[in-house]
Design a protein around this motif. Sequence first.
Motif, mmCIF file in Angstrom:
data_model
loop_
_atom_site.group_PDB
_atom_site.id
_atom_site.type_symbol
_atom_site.label_atom_id
_atom_site.label_comp_id
_atom_site.label_asym_id
_atom_site.label_seq_id
_atom_site.Cartn_x
_atom_site.Cartn_y
_atom_site.Cartn_z
ATOM 1 N N ALA A 105 0.427 11.203 -3.572
ATOM 2 C CA ALA A 105 0.391 12.547 -3.020
ATOM 3 C C ALA A 105 1.488 13.435 -3.605
ATOM 4 N N GLU A 106 2.687 12.895 -3.771
ATOM 5 C CA GLU A 106 3.784 13.701 -4.299
ATOM 6 C C GLU A 106 3.513 14.144 -5.736
ATOM 7 N N SER A 107 2.842 13.291 -6.511
ATOM 8 C CA SER A 107 2.504 13.674 -7.881
ATOM 9 C C SER A 107 1.527 14.841 -7.897
ATOM 10 N N LEU A 108 0.539 14.799 -7.005
ATOM 11 C CA LEU A 108 -0.428 15.899 -6.935
ATOM 12 C C LEU A 108 0.241 17.183 -6.466
ATOM 13 N N GLU A 109 1.157 17.071 -5.512
ATOM 14 C CA GLU A 109 1.865 18.271 -5.056
ATOM 15 C C GLU A 109 2.692 18.881 -6.182
ATOM 16 N N THR A 110 3.311 18.030 -6.999
ATOM 17 C CA THR A 110 4.075 18.553 -8.134
ATOM 18 C C THR A 110 3.180 19.362 -9.067
ATOM 19 N N LEU A 111 1.978 18.859 -9.342
ATOM 20 C CA LEU A 111 1.044 19.599 -10.196
ATOM 21 C C LEU A 111 0.641 20.922 -9.556
ATOM 22 N N LEU A 112 0.493 20.945 -8.237
ATOM 23 C CA LEU A 112 0.123 22.186 -7.545
ATOM 24 C C LEU A 112 1.273 23.179 -7.539
ATOM 25 N N HIS A 113 2.498 22.686 -7.396
ATOM 26 C CA HIS A 113 3.646 23.590 -7.494
ATOM 27 C C HIS A 113 3.704 24.224 -8.878
ATOM 28 N N GLN A 114 3.382 23.440 -9.889
ATOM 29 C CA GLN A 114 3.389 23.962 -11.253
ATOM 30 C C GLN A 114 2.299 25.005 -11.474
ATOM 31 N N ARG A 115 1.300 25.014 -10.616
ATOM 32 C CA ARG A 115 0.238 26.025 -10.681
ATOM 33 C C ARG A 115 0.511 27.206 -9.756
ATOM 34 N N GLY A 116 1.711 27.265 -9.222
ATOM 35 C CA GLY A 116 2.132 28.460 -8.490
ATOM 36 C C GLY A 116 2.122 28.374 -6.984
ATOM 37 N N ILE A 117 1.774 27.223 -6.393
ATOM 38 C CA ILE A 117 1.812 27.098 -4.934
ATOM 39 C C ILE A 117 3.212 26.631 -4.549
ATOM 40 N N PRO A 118 3.954 27.403 -3.766
ATOM 41 C CA PRO A 118 5.353 27.056 -3.477
ATOM 42 C C PRO A 118 5.496 25.791 -2.635
ATOM 43 N N GLU A 119 6.680 25.171 -2.733
ATOM 44 C CA GLU A 119 7.010 24.071 -1.848
ATOM 45 C C GLU A 119 6.944 24.549 -0.404
ATOM 46 N N ARG A 120 6.619 23.617 0.476
ATOM 47 C CA ARG A 120 6.515 23.847 1.920
ATOM 48 C C ARG A 120 5.271 24.662 2.300
ATOM 49 N N ALA A 124 -2.721 30.131 3.165
ATOM 50 C CA ALA A 124 -3.222 30.108 1.791
ATOM 51 C C ALA A 124 -3.380 31.506 1.218
ATOM 52 N N ARG A 125 -3.131 31.624 -0.079
ATOM 53 C CA ARG A 125 -3.336 32.866 -0.818
ATOM 54 C C ARG A 125 -4.473 32.694 -1.818
ATOM 55 N N ASP A 126 -4.934 33.820 -2.357
ATOM 56 C CA ASP A 126 -6.017 33.780 -3.329
ATOM 57 C C ASP A 126 -5.655 32.872 -4.497
ATOM 58 N N GLY A 127 -6.584 32.032 -4.878
ATOM 59 C CA GLY A 127 -6.399 31.149 -6.027
ATOM 60 C C GLY A 127 -5.868 29.777 -5.679
ATOM 61 N N TRP A 128 -5.292 29.609 -4.484
ATOM 62 C CA TRP A 128 -4.701 28.315 -4.142
ATOM 63 C C TRP A 128 -5.772 27.241 -3.948
ATOM 64 N N ARG A 129 -6.859 27.575 -3.274
ATOM 65 C CA ARG A 129 -7.890 26.564 -3.020
ATOM 66 C C ARG A 129 -8.543 26.113 -4.315
ATOM 67 N N SER A 130 -8.808 27.054 -5.199
ATOM 68 C CA SER A 130 -9.430 26.668 -6.472
ATOM 69 C C SER A 130 -8.477 25.824 -7.304
ATOM 70 N N ALA A 131 -7.183 26.124 -7.269
ATOM 71 C CA ALA A 131 -6.203 25.312 -7.991
ATOM 72 C C ALA A 131 -6.146 23.907 -7.410
ATOM 73 N N ALA A 132 -6.175 23.817 -6.069
ATOM 74 C CA ALA A 132 -6.138 22.498 -5.435
ATOM 75 C C ALA A 132 -7.396 21.701 -5.754
ATOM 76 N N HIS A 133 -8.539 22.382 -5.765
ATOM 77 C CA HIS A 133 -9.777 21.685 -6.106
ATOM 78 C C HIS A 133 -9.726 21.170 -7.545
ATOM 79 N N GLU A 134 -9.209 21.961 -8.439
ATOM 80 C CA GLU A 134 -9.117 21.553 -9.839
ATOM 81 C C GLU A 134 -8.267 20.289 -9.994
ATOM 82 N N VAL A 135 -7.107 20.270 -9.334
ATOM 83 C CA VAL A 135 -6.196 19.133 -9.456
ATOM 84 C C VAL A 135 -6.761 17.902 -8.761
ATOM 85 N N LEU A 136 -7.180 18.061 -7.505
ATOM 86 C CA LEU A 136 -7.628 16.889 -6.755
ATOM 87 C C LEU A 136 -8.914 16.299 -7.315
ATOM 88 N N SER A 137 -9.842 17.141 -7.750
ATOM 89 C CA SER A 137 -11.091 16.601 -8.294
ATOM 90 C C SER A 137 -10.853 15.889 -9.614
#
Length: 544
Positions: free
Chosen positions: A442-457, A479-492
């Motif tokens: 999980a922490e690895s995926l969160e790191t990738l999401l932070h790198q795509r602009g979703i802030p910590e916490r 959530a802000r615009d673009g966050w869900r699509s970024a999360a879908h990209e990483v998790l899928s």
Amino acid sequence: MGIGDRGLLDWLDDPSAERGLYYANRGDGWDFWSYRDLRDLVLRTAAALRAREVGAGDVVALVQRSGPGFVATFFGALAAGATPCTIAPPFAFQRADDYERHAAHLLTTVGPRITVCDEESQERLRRIAAVTDLPEPAVFGELVADAEPSDGPLSLPETALVQFTSGSSGFSRGVRISAEALRTNLAGMGRWLGCAPERPAISWLPVHHDMGLVGFLLNVVVTGFDGHMLQPDDFIRSPQRYLRRISEQRIVMTAMPNFGLSYILRRVRPADLEGLRFDSLRCVIIGAERIDPRVLDDFHALLGPYGLDRGALLPAYGSAEATLAVTGLAPGEGWSTREPDEGDAGSLAGTVVVGCGRPLEDRTVTIVSDDGDEVPDGQVGEIVVSGVSIADGYVGDAGTASGTSIGDRLRTGDAGFLRDGQLFVIGRLGDGLKVSGKMVFAESLETLLHQRGIPERRIAVLLGVRDGTPTGVAVFAGARDGWRSAAHEVLSEWLGDAELLAVEVPRGGIAVTSSGKPRRRVIWKALCGGAYEDTVRPLTAEDD
């Protein structure tokens, strides 16, 4: 005896009148407490505690913000022969009911003879005492008001600290730290970092957490160098104030989690740094959570033009069960990244991991498989620590939820690998999901999401098997615009055919520990129990 070998109370023998602790006040100034003045306050506190019949075998709970009173209560408890135990004050929690439930569990677990608090915490603690068998809290100022200093400290207690874990895997667990373990951990950090009285330090970390308490405050006081202290919310309001102090006072050492670096990057611009210099900094210790290599790069890019040396950034690894420090990068070496080897133990292949340095003296780190066998260099397994400063055990029912266990060796429950003697930490073993024979964390995926602009916490990733189906969950806090699509990209990409879900909570609604880590297993249990039934939905590539 070197300065790094000093006992926990040796500083009381000949305290300096010139050096001490500087506390940021409500204006833009700083209030100075010399070690001589602090010694007097410590011995007054010890006398006040003895007058309350506190002594050997007793626990003194501290529920206070960083300040002279905290220092006096901590060392005063030791000087009275008792065991201090630090517990987060209410400011660390956003919801009153969450705080009272958390603090009641910790206080009931440790069973203090007395709880010493500040005025800010008094009312909450009184409510807890009213529904438990715990004693009424004592406000520090009232406790010491008429006390005269004792003649000197009593013998140190066998257990010099009860330190609670962060609780990311459930309720926090109280760890029993001996006086010798605490002393040797401080001595090891002192030699690793080159601590000396002429090298000042600064911190905004909460003192109820092991990184702020052992890694900073106790290290500073026992060694006897100047320490500059901000409250965590001082830093949140103005990271510029923290940076100005570093420049003005020629600070040598500081420490923070990855979140702190990231927060500075969001709030500080080059124009804010004009006229400042950071060439005095030789130790910026980074730990407590997964470290993002891009944040390190960006932080150096921001402060480097103003003198910060890349070799001053020192990733490190530790845990409450190890008293604190286990590994750390040598000052001046410069951090590096590596990828783990392929193997059955697996990892998030293709993702670089920041090295957290080599074991401190008299500590050994090995990586073992599920069967407990040591694995080759570069392969992922569980991090196991042995040597000095391992805790004696847990207070009360230790539980098993976290995956961490204390015996002849410390089974940390953390995943990582070794490369050329350096430790690379990936995440919690219990916060992963096996995909095509490899563990994804999980922490690895969160790191990738932070790198795509979703802030910590603002996001937490949960991984597990729900109703027999491998599942990945993205929990968004506002959530802000673009966050869900970024999360879908990483998790899928990394979770294959796993079911993907999104959960929406208000900003600040992700359950976190007192040190700010997501309480993944608590959130997962709530999800499976239907707590988010109204907000859970499939995670798709399209934002609503």
